[in-house]
Scaffold this motif. Structure first.
Motif, PDB file in Angstrom:
ATOM      1  N   PHE A  91      48.910  76.616  49.339  1.00 10.94           N
ATOM      2  CA  PHE A  91      47.515  76.954  49.077  1.00 10.94           C
ATOM      3  C   PHE A  91      46.904  75.944  48.104  1.00 10.94           C
ATOM      4  O   PHE A  91      45.790  75.457  48.310  1.00 10.94           O
ATOM      5  N   LEU A  92      47.653  75.606  47.052  1.00 13.68           N
ATOM      6  CA  LEU A  92      47.162  74.651  46.063  1.00 13.68           C
ATOM      7  C   LEU A  92      46.952  73.270  46.673  1.00 13.68           C
ATOM      8  O   LEU A  92      45.955  72.594  46.376  1.00 13.68           O
ATOM      9  N   LEU A  93      47.876  72.840  47.533  1.00 14.64           N
ATOM     10  CA  LEU A  93      47.720  71.545  48.194  1.00 14.64           C
ATOM     11  C   LEU A  93      46.445  71.515  49.024  1.00 14.64           C
ATOM     12  O   LEU A  93      45.718  70.513  49.042  1.00 14.64           O
ATOM     13  N   GLY A  94      46.167  72.627  49.718  1.00 12.71           N
ATOM     14  CA  GLY A  94      44.943  72.703  50.500  1.00 12.71           C
ATOM     15  C   GLY A  94      43.704  72.647  49.632  1.00 12.71           C
ATOM     16  O   GLY A  94      42.723  71.951  49.954  1.00 12.71           O
ATOM     17  N   PHE A  95      43.728  73.350  48.517  1.00 15.46           N
ATOM     18  CA  PHE A  95      42.586  73.347  47.604  1.00 15.46           C
ATOM     19  C   PHE A  95      42.361  71.952  47.009  1.00 15.46           C
ATOM     20  O   PHE A  95      41.231  71.458  46.954  1.00 15.46           O
ATOM     21  N   LEU A  96      43.440  71.310  46.572  1.00 16.86           N
ATOM     22  CA  LEU A  96      43.331  69.964  45.998  1.00 16.86           C
ATOM     23  C   LEU A  96      42.838  68.953  47.028  1.00 16.86           C
ATOM     24  O   LEU A  96      42.116  68.005  46.697  1.00 16.86           O
ATOM     25  N   MET A  97      43.226  69.165  48.285  1.00 14.74           N
ATOM     26  CA  MET A  97      42.784  68.263  49.349  1.00 14.74           C
ATOM     27  C   MET A  97      41.267  68.320  49.500  1.00 14.74           C
ATOM     28  O   MET A  97      40.608  67.295  49.715  1.00 14.74           O
ATOM     29  N   TYR A  98      40.678  69.531  49.386  1.00 18.44           N
ATOM     30  CA  TYR A  98      39.228  69.646  49.492  1.00 18.44           C
ATOM     31  C   TYR A  98      38.526  69.138  48.227  1.00 18.44           C
ATOM     32  O   TYR A  98      37.372  68.727  48.278  1.00 18.44           O
ATOM     33  N   TRP A  99      39.203  69.185  47.095  1.00 20.03           N
ATOM     34  CA  TRP A  99      38.629  68.681  45.844  1.00 20.03           C
ATOM     35  C   TRP A  99      38.709  67.150  45.789  1.00 20.03           C
ATOM     36  O   TRP A  99      37.865  66.496  45.192  1.00 20.03           O
ATOM     37  N   PHE A 100      39.731  66.565  46.435  1.00 21.54           N
ATOM     38  CA  PHE A 100      39.949  65.117  46.457  1.00 21.54           C
ATOM     39  C   PHE A 100      38.707  64.413  47.005  1.00 21.54           C
ATOM     40  O   PHE A 100      38.098  64.896  47.945  1.00 21.54           O
ATOM     41  N   PRO A 101      38.311  63.251  46.438  1.00 23.94           N
ATOM     42  CA  PRO A 101      39.000  62.414  45.448  1.00 23.94           C
ATOM     43  C   PRO A 101      38.704  62.783  43.993  1.00 23.94           C
ATOM     44  O   PRO A 101      38.877  61.919  43.111  1.00 23.94           O
ATOM     45  N   PHE A 102      38.282  63.972  43.727  1.00 29.21           N
ATOM     46  CA  PHE A 102      38.147  64.540  42.372  1.00 29.21           C
ATOM     47  C   PHE A 102      36.946  64.014  41.587  1.00 29.21           C
ATOM     48  O   PHE A 102      36.356  64.743  40.801  1.00 29.21           O
ATOM     49  N   PHE A 103      36.588  62.742  41.787  1.00 30.13           N
ATOM     50  CA  PHE A 103      35.467  62.169  41.045  1.00 30.13           C
ATOM     51  C   PHE A 103      34.380  61.692  42.006  1.00 30.13           C
ATOM     52  O   PHE A 103      34.664  61.206  43.105  1.00 30.13           O
ATOM     53  N   ASP A 104      33.126  61.835  41.585  1.00 34.23           N
ATOM     54  CA  ASP A 104      31.986  61.370  42.364  1.00 34.23           C
ATOM     55  C   ASP A 104      31.018  60.685  41.410  1.00 34.23           C
ATOM     56  O   ASP A 104      30.498  61.313  40.487  1.00 34.23           O
ATOM     57  N   ASP A 105      30.807  59.374  41.628  1.00 36.57           N
ATOM     58  CA  ASP A 105      29.956  58.577  40.730  1.00 36.57           C
ATOM     59  C   ASP A 105      30.408  58.673  39.276  1.00 36.57           C
ATOM     60  O   ASP A 105      29.600  58.778  38.345  1.00 36.57           O
ATOM     61  N   GLY A 106      31.738  58.665  39.095  1.00 33.09           N
ATOM     62  CA  GLY A 106      32.299  58.680  37.752  1.00 33.09           C
ATOM     63  C   GLY A 106      32.351  60.045  37.108  1.00 33.09           C
ATOM     64  O   GLY A 106      32.866  60.183  35.993  1.00 33.09           O
ATOM     65  N   GLN A 107      31.840  61.067  37.816  1.00 39.11           N
ATOM     66  CA  GLN A 107      31.841  62.426  37.282  1.00 39.11           C
ATOM     67  C   GLN A 107      32.861  63.285  38.025  1.00 39.11           C
ATOM     68  O   GLN A 107      33.000  63.172  39.247  1.00 39.11           O
ATOM     69  N   LEU A 108      33.561  64.130  37.274  1.00 45.71           N
ATOM     70  CA  LEU A 108      34.520  65.034  37.897  1.00 45.71           C
ATOM     71  C   LEU A 108      33.783  66.006  38.817  1.00 45.71           C
ATOM     72  O   LEU A 108      32.794  66.623  38.420  1.00 45.71           O
ATOM     73  N   LYS A 109      34.237  66.118  40.054  1.00 49.04           N
ATOM     74  CA  LYS A 109      33.602  67.043  40.983  1.00 49.04           C
ATOM     75  C   LYS A 109      33.729  68.476  40.461  1.00 49.04           C
ATOM     76  O   LYS A 109      34.822  68.880  40.037  1.00 49.04           O
ATOM     77  N   LEU A 111      34.469  72.249  40.117  1.00 44.57           N
ATOM     78  CA  LEU A 111      35.272  73.248  40.808  1.00 44.57           C
ATOM     79  C   LEU A 111      34.396  74.353  41.385  1.00 44.57           C
ATOM     80  O   LEU A 111      34.764  75.004  42.370  1.00 44.57           O
ATOM     81  N   SER A 112      33.240  74.553  40.782  1.00 43.77           N
ATOM     82  CA  SER A 112      32.344  75.616  41.224  1.00 43.77           C
ATOM     83  C   SER A 112      31.770  75.376  42.613  1.00 43.77           C
ATOM     84  O   SER A 112      31.192  76.278  43.218  1.00 43.77           O
ATOM     85  N   GLU A 113      31.958  74.157  43.150  1.00 36.64           N
ATOM     86  CA  GLU A 113      31.437  73.841  44.476  1.00 36.64           C
ATOM     87  C   GLU A 113      32.548  73.394  45.432  1.00 36.64           C
ATOM     88  O   GLU A 113      32.270  72.831  46.492  1.00 36.64           O
ATOM     89  N   THR A 114      33.787  73.635  45.064  1.00 39.20           N
ATOM     90  CA  THR A 114      34.923  73.224  45.898  1.00 39.20           C
ATOM     91  C   THR A 114      35.302  74.352  46.849  1.00 39.20           C
ATOM     92  O   THR A 114      35.374  75.513  46.455  1.00 39.20           O
ATOM     93  N   ARG A 115      35.530  73.990  48.085  1.00 42.69           N
ATOM     94  CA  ARG A 115      35.911  74.981  49.105  1.00 42.69           C
ATOM     95  C   ARG A 115      37.248  75.624  48.740  1.00 42.69           C
ATOM     96  O   ARG A 115      38.199  74.935  48.355  1.00 42.69           O
ATOM     97  N   ILE A 308      39.692  60.984  54.163  1.00 43.89           N
ATOM     98  CA  ILE A 308      38.796  61.239  53.027  1.00 43.89           C
ATOM     99  C   ILE A 308      38.598  59.964  52.210  1.00 43.89           C
ATOM    100  O   ILE A 308      37.487  59.652  51.756  1.00 43.89           O
ATOM    101  N   SER A 309      39.676  59.198  52.023  1.00 47.32           N
ATOM    102  CA  SER A 309      39.586  57.952  51.250  1.00 47.32           C
ATOM    103  C   SER A 309      38.687  56.948  51.957  1.00 47.32           C
ATOM    104  O   SER A 309      37.871  56.260  51.314  1.00 47.32           O
ATOM    105  N   LEU A 310      38.801  56.842  53.277  1.00 45.29           N
ATOM    106  CA  LEU A 310      37.932  55.935  54.033  1.00 45.29           C
ATOM    107  C   LEU A 310      36.473  56.338  53.901  1.00 45.29           C
ATOM    108  O   LEU A 310      35.582  55.490  53.802  1.00 45.29           O
ATOM    109  N   TYR A 311      36.216  57.642  53.915  1.00 41.26           N
ATOM    110  CA  TYR A 311      34.849  58.125  53.729  1.00 41.26           C
ATOM    111  C   TYR A 311      34.325  57.812  52.329  1.00 41.26           C
ATOM    112  O   TYR A 311      33.134  57.585  52.131  1.00 41.26           O
ATOM    113  N   SER A 312      35.226  57.804  51.347  1.00 37.38           N
ATOM    114  CA  SER A 312      34.811  57.678  49.945  1.00 37.38           C
ATOM    115  C   SER A 312      34.539  56.242  49.530  1.00 37.38           C
ATOM    116  O   SER A 312      33.876  56.006  48.518  1.00 37.38           O
ATOM    117  N   ILE A 313      35.043  55.271  50.294  1.00 40.24           N
ATOM    118  CA  ILE A 313      34.860  53.852  49.943  1.00 40.24           C
ATOM    119  C   ILE A 313      33.573  53.332  50.582  1.00 40.24           C
ATOM    120  O   ILE A 313      33.402  53.412  51.805  1.00 40.24           O
TER     121      ILE A 313
END
Length: 366
Positions: A91-109, A111-115, A308-313
């Protein structure tokens, strides 16, 4: 990391086929130019892609039929510790996968908006509930409980909502329980196809996979086993199509008719693989899928993180994912073929990693 024990070839290949297809359907280079079998049904209905996730749950149950023997020797406390630890980790791996890559524009994503719910989370919950049921009850009781789950879910769907995207009971429970910001938005609204309520019928996919695995181990890989699996598969497909008249086959709601249809198809598929691989020994083509089947969860996670990494670059104002799809594949082969080639590239890339892991005898278990 561990050595593989107590496996049969058809299960590894079946699992590998499913993971390969899962990567392909999750990696369409351009969603608007994707061959229709590689898309989910818009709402009611059924496509090849709709079979992928329930098959994953079926093979989870199939694998459990090997491991349950070890659990029977444990005391209840040790059993619960083992099951709950594995459930929490998946379950945790799935949650972390949706939170990844954790940062957006230098800001931590936030948790209140993570699936919260999703594919791995559903696998974790179905594994937990199916394990508890199968640990404590006999086969006959597990079958009756499965039927009760499907009937109860049918009644809940029609009693607490309608069967539309915006008015169904799955959506209502998730909105009340976790809120729209923690839900999937790919349907244009906050609606999670792996929501909590629709996990109830999905448990049945795991239970039927377990019962099939137990039956195969008990009766051996022979003509009688194959024929009985196919007969039960036919009966479940027929029942699913009949139930469709009352409750439409719908993957996103994971309707009871959808469960029976997919389990029936999976029984057909595993029977065919047993015949060709374990009985006729026609294995010249199987190794490619064995690679996926031996490190299933790891390769699935790898594929998701890769995409996800390809989308993020960012490359020239667009994602690297889109740039590669458009410039490397679609530019010369066209939208539909190019999108498929891109998806095959992602799948082959993940396979190469799995191949080297297999050669090094590295098998990652959660």
């Amino acid at each position: 990391m561990t050595e593989l024990k107590n496996r049969y070839l058809s299960l590894d290949v079946f699992r590998g086929l499913d993971v390969a297809l899962m990567i392909i359907v999750n990696s369409a280079g351009n969603g608007s130019t994707t061959f229709s079998p590689l898309l989910h049904a818009d709402w009611n209905g059924f496509t090849l892609t709709d079979l992928v996730f329930p098959t994953f749950l079926f093979v989870v149950g199939n694998s459990m039929s090997f491991s349950i023997k070890k659990y029977e020797a444990m005391g209840h406390a040790a059993f619960f510790k083992k099951i709950l630890k594995r459930t929490a980790l998946i379950f945790l791996l799935g949650f972390l996968m949706y939170w990844f890559p954790f940062f957006d524009d230098g800001q931590l994503k936030p948790l209140s908006e993570t699936r919260i719910f999703g594919v791995l989370q559903r696998i974790a919950l179905c594994y937990m509930f199916a394990s508890i049921i199968l640990h404590f009850v006999k086969t006959r009781t597990a079958i009756w409980l499965s039927l009760a789950f499907l009937v109860a879910y049918h009644l809940i769907l029609i009693g607490f909502g309608d069967l539309t995207l915006t008015g169904n009971a799955v959506l209502k429970l998730d909105e009340w329980l976790i809120g729209p910001k923690h839900m999937y938005h790919g349907e244009g609204i906050a609606f999670d196809p792996e929501g909590l309520l629709s996990t109830l019928p999905a448990i049945v996919n795991v239970i039927i996979g377990f019962l099939a695995g137990k039956f195969i181990q008990k009766n051996g890989q022979n003509f009688e086993t194959v024929s009985k699996l196919m007969m039960v598969g036919f009966a479940l497909v027929f029942a699913g199509l009949a139930w469709d008249l009352l409750l439409p086959i719908n993957k996103k709601l994971w309707t009871s008719s959808f469960v029976l249809l997919t389990c029936g198809i999976d029984l057909f598929a595993i029977a065919i693989l047993i015949y060709f691989l374990d009985m006729k020994k026609m294995t010249s083509w199987s190794y490619f899928f064995e690679v996926f089947g031996k490190n299933t969860l790891f390769i699935y996670l790898l594929s998701e993180i890769f995409v996800i990494s390809l989308y993020s670059i960012n490359t020239n104002g667009e994602s690297l994912y889109k740039w590669i799809a458009d410039n490397v594949f679609i530019s010369w082969s066209g939208g539909y073929v190019g999108s498929l080639l891109f998806a095959l590239w992602v799948m082959i890339t993940c396979w190469v990693v799995g191949y080297f892991m297999d050669k090094k005898k590295i098998y990652v278990k959660v």
